[in-house]
Motif scaffolding. Sequence first.
Motif, PDB file in Angstrom:
ATOM      1  N   UNK A   1       0.832  -1.216   0.000  1.00 19.68           N
ATOM      2  CA  UNK A   1       0.000   0.000   0.000  1.00 19.68           C
ATOM      3  C   UNK A   1       0.866   1.266   0.000  1.00 19.68           C
ATOM      4  N   UNK A   2       1.891   1.383   0.879  1.00 18.21           N
ATOM      5  CA  UNK A   2       2.764   2.575   0.803  1.00 18.21           C
ATOM      6  C   UNK A   2       3.457   2.711  -0.550  1.00 18.21           C
ATOM      7  N   UNK A   3       3.829   1.575  -1.161  1.00 14.44           N
ATOM      8  CA  UNK A   3       4.476   1.638  -2.473  1.00 14.44           C
ATOM      9  C   UNK A   3       3.493   2.129  -3.532  1.00 14.44           C
ATOM     10  N   UNK A   4       2.248   1.675  -3.453  1.00 12.39           N
ATOM     11  CA  UNK A   4       1.218   2.135  -4.379  1.00 12.39           C
ATOM     12  C   UNK A   4       0.949   3.628  -4.166  1.00 12.39           C
ATOM     13  N   UNK A   5       0.960   4.064  -2.909  1.00 14.04           N
ATOM     14  CA  UNK A   5       0.791   5.492  -2.618  1.00 14.04           C
ATOM     15  C   UNK A   5       1.923   6.316  -3.230  1.00 14.04           C
ATOM     16  N   UNK A   6       3.138   5.785  -3.166  1.00 11.97           N
ATOM     17  CA  UNK A   6       4.282   6.485  -3.752  1.00 11.97           C
ATOM     18  C   UNK A   6       4.124   6.653  -5.259  1.00 11.97           C
ATOM     19  N   UNK A   7       3.684   5.594  -5.928  1.00 15.80           N
ATOM     20  CA  UNK A   7       3.463   5.669  -7.374  1.00 15.80           C
ATOM     21  C   UNK A   7       2.358   6.673  -7.696  1.00 15.80           C
ATOM     22  N   UNK A   8       1.296   6.673  -6.885  1.00 19.66           N
ATOM     23  CA  UNK A   8       0.201   7.629  -7.103  1.00 19.66           C
ATOM     24  C   UNK A   8       0.662   9.068  -6.880  1.00 19.66           C
ATOM     25  N   UNK A   9       1.489   9.288  -5.873  1.00 23.89           N
ATOM     26  CA  UNK A   9       2.020  10.636  -5.627  1.00 23.89           C
ATOM     27  C   UNK A   9       2.797  11.122  -6.844  1.00 23.89           C
ATOM     28  N   UNK A  10       3.667  10.260  -7.367  1.00 23.65           N
ATOM     29  CA  UNK A  10       4.482  10.640  -8.523  1.00 23.65           C
ATOM     30  C   UNK A  10       3.620  10.866  -9.756  1.00 23.65           C
ATOM     31  N   UNK A  11       2.663   9.998  -9.995  1.00 24.87           N
ATOM     32  CA  UNK A  11       1.854  10.086 -11.214  1.00 24.87           C
ATOM     33  C   UNK A  11       0.906  11.282 -11.177  1.00 24.87           C
ATOM     34  N   UNK A  12       0.164  11.428 -10.079  1.00 23.94           N
ATOM     35  CA  UNK A  12      -0.780  12.544  -9.981  1.00 23.94           C
ATOM     36  C   UNK A  12      -0.044  13.879  -9.890  1.00 23.94           C
ATOM     37  N   UNK A  13       1.071  13.897  -9.168  1.00 21.86           N
ATOM     38  CA  UNK A  13       1.855  15.125  -9.076  1.00 21.86           C
ATOM     39  C   UNK A  13       2.430  15.529 -10.414  1.00 21.86           C
ATOM     40  N   UNK A  14       2.905  14.548 -11.185  1.00 17.49           N
ATOM     41  CA  UNK A  14       3.431  14.848 -12.517  1.00 17.49           C
ATOM     42  C   UNK A  14       2.333  15.360 -13.433  1.00 17.49           C
ATOM     43  N   UNK A  15       1.166  14.703 -13.395  1.00 17.23           N
ATOM     44  CA  UNK A  15       0.052  15.128 -14.254  1.00 17.23           C
ATOM     45  C   UNK A  15      -0.375  16.558 -13.926  1.00 17.23           C
ATOM     46  N   UNK A  16      -0.475  16.879 -12.639  1.00 16.91           N
ATOM     47  CA  UNK A  16      -0.863  18.233 -12.242  1.00 16.91           C
ATOM     48  C   UNK A  16       0.202  19.244 -12.640  1.00 16.91           C
ATOM     49  N   UNK A  17       1.467  18.904 -12.422  1.00 17.93           N
ATOM     50  CA  UNK A  17       2.552  19.813 -12.778  1.00 17.93           C
ATOM     51  C   UNK A  17       2.638  20.054 -14.267  1.00 17.93           C
ATOM     52  N   UNK A  18       2.462  19.008 -15.064  1.00 18.25           N
ATOM     53  CA  UNK A  18       2.517  19.146 -16.525  1.00 18.25           C
ATOM     54  C   UNK A  18       1.363  20.005 -17.029  1.00 18.25           C
TER      55      UNK A  18
END
Length: 268
Positions: A74-91
Amino acid sequence: MNNQTSAQWSRYTPKESLQQFILWFVFVALAVFCWHIMNEDTMWFFVIDAPNQFSDISSRMWPPRWSYLEQLWIPLWDTINIATLGTALGVAIAFPIAFLAARNTTPSQTVARPIALLIIASSRSINSLIWALLLVAIMGPGLLAGIIAIALRSIGFVSKLVYEAIEEVNETQVAAIRSTGASELQVLSYGVLPQILPSFIGTSLFRWDINIRESTVLGLVGAGGIGLKLQESMSILAWPQVTVIFCAILTTVVVSEWISAKARSALI
């Protein structure tokens, strides 16, 4: 006998040689000064003892406690979600900022472009870990702080590379479309966007790959993800668990690099 003087070839003129000597002298002096400052604040006893400490901690980290892996999904999945959603918002935010920052597409050289460049510089000058630390203090701990921290860091990176690509577009193609009576929006859509799209996609995927790495440590300041488990394990000196976390992070980074490379080859 003919008195002939043979000219000796030199790569640099005397003036250039003097400039190089001065530059090297300044560099060496600065290096010595920095070493002196570092030496004042360094406790060399701990540096000398570092190999022994490394050997001791390494022995405690082996063998890994693989049973701890089930608590990391679950923490690893949260890490992937942080990176993916953060990248999408930043882009999404970086894309229009890049057009405002580029000389050939900005609507105002005196207002819009300086503001856009200021946003880019502000984003790039602050590390995502510092953004996360600030956001956790404002918003409280959790994944949202990590997502926004990644987004704020990504804006400057993506915007800078994209606006440089915009400034290097083929102006002949743009002028040809403009000569047909197309509006500015049509010029951007058909003249500029197709030329920068490969750079934009490649930059976005590269940033996502970087954000996967950066997201793994945001938990150290309370921004969620696998970094929180790393902090917990290190605080109780559970070194076999730390080894499992390191392996999980390494595997995630390798897989993300493979996905990023495959996506770039498929989309570009």
